[in-house]
Design an enzyme around this catalytic site. Structure first.
Site, PDB file in Angstrom:
ATOM      1  N   HIS A 111      17.113  98.369  45.991  1.00 18.54           N
ATOM      2  CA  HIS A 111      16.390  98.844  47.169  1.00 18.54           C
ATOM      3  C   HIS A 111      15.048  99.498  46.847  1.00 18.54           C
ATOM      4  CE1 HIS A 111      20.551  98.438  48.565  1.00 18.54           C
ATOM      5  NE2 HIS A 111      20.012  98.190  49.744  1.00 18.54           N
TER       6      HIS A 111
ATOM      7  N   ASP B 154      20.163  99.431  41.413  1.00 13.60           N
ATOM      8  CA  ASP B 154      19.952  99.429  42.860  1.00 13.60           C
ATOM      9  C   ASP B 154      18.731  98.580  43.218  1.00 13.60           C
ATOM     10  OD1 ASP B 154      19.456 100.036  45.523  1.00 13.60           O
ATOM     11  OD2 ASP B 154      19.926 102.173  45.293  1.00 13.60           O
TER      12      ASP B 154
ATOM     13  N   CYS C  12      18.406  92.871  49.905  1.00 15.23           N
ATOM     14  CA  CYS C  12      18.987  93.449  48.686  1.00 15.23           C
ATOM     15  C   CYS C  12      20.037  92.542  48.051  1.00 15.23           C
ATOM     16  CB  CYS C  12      19.552  94.828  48.954  1.00 15.23           C
ATOM     17  SG  CYS C  12      20.830  94.917  50.208  1.00 15.23           S
TER      18      CYS C  12
END
Length: 258
Positions: free
Chosen positions: A213, A211, A83
């Site tokens: 992820h 994000d 990430c």
């Protein structure tokens, strides 16, 4: 991943990753991605999101365009460790799209290329190439400086969400003067986050988080927002037992005369 050791219409962007790459085992530590196919990346994932509060007094957003990089978006399965690299790629995409005069004019670097950059500058040993070791904001700053000749400012918040409230003013100033997305990581909260905006109102401050992820097929903007892969997060909701570091690329001094 971790710092523990320290436009109205949705569009996606095609990135040419050179097609499928066939490579001998002895070349595995070079800066190429195995079995990496062209992907479609969402551009400006935050556009269209409303302010988090109706009485927002001040809102500062990223200036210009960027691409949303996330787990597996180039064919490399980096779940659980990549990430931080993906957030670096998002920052690099902004540099490529908005600062074309910079040293590097190529597309955002691959994960192996980021690892090679950190080996080249002496931050990591040669064994780092091809590993699944996390990177945080310090490594991001080194990579951006090496690859793009862009220095970065590191802002440290020792007491998590409570102290980050005081960083909101720094982020307002950053987006108004630099315009570039920011990378954030911590120790207990060791998930890398991209920050593309900050909003401050009577009830405190919110960060506009992208994000990295997510893993799956390319998202359109509506889906990314509905599924909250890009969303406003109240600063006080962040982990109060974690420290946070923020990596702020310093682009304003670069290149109007270069």
């Amino acid at each position: 991943m971790s710092d523990a050791v320290e436009q109205e219409n949705p569009r996606s962007e095609k990135i040419d990753w050179g097609g499928l790459v066939e490579q001998k085992q002895e070349d595995a530590e070079t800066a190429s991605i195995h079995s990496c196919a062209a992907g479609e990346l969402l551009r400006n994932a935050h556009v269209g999101l409303s302010n988090p509060e109706s009485d927002t007094a001040r809102c500062s957003l990223v200036a210009g365009e960027y691409l949303y990089f996330h787990y597996g978006c180039d064919g490399l399965d980096d779940r659980g460790w990549g990430c931080g690299y993906r957030t670096v790629q998002t920052l690099c995409s902004w540099l490529c799209l908005n600062q074309p005069h910079l040293k590097a004019r190529e597309p955002p670097p691959s994960l192996p290329q980021i690892q090679q950059a950190l080996v080249t500058v002496g931050d990591k040993p040669p064994s780092f190439r091809g590993s699944r070791e996390w990177i945080g904001t310090f490594e991001a700053a080194l990579a951006l400086d090496h690859l793009y000749d862009v220095p970065c400012k590191i802002v440290h918040a020792r007491k998590g969400g409570s102290e980050l409230a005081g960083v909101a003013e720094e982020l307002h100033r950053h987006f108004q003067t630099q315009g570039c997305p920011v990378m954030m990581g911590g120790d207990r909260d060791n998930s890398s986050k991209g920050i593309v905006g900050v909003s401050t109102g009577a009830r405190g401050s919110h960060l506009l988080v992208i994000d990295p992820h997510y893993r799956g097929p390319p998202l359109d903007r509506e889906s990314a927002q509905r599924l909250r892969w890009v969303s406003w997060k109240k600063v006080e909701s962040l982990d109060h037992s974690s420290f946070y570091n923020l990596c702020l690329p310093q682009t304003a001094r670069k290149g109007r005369n270069e």
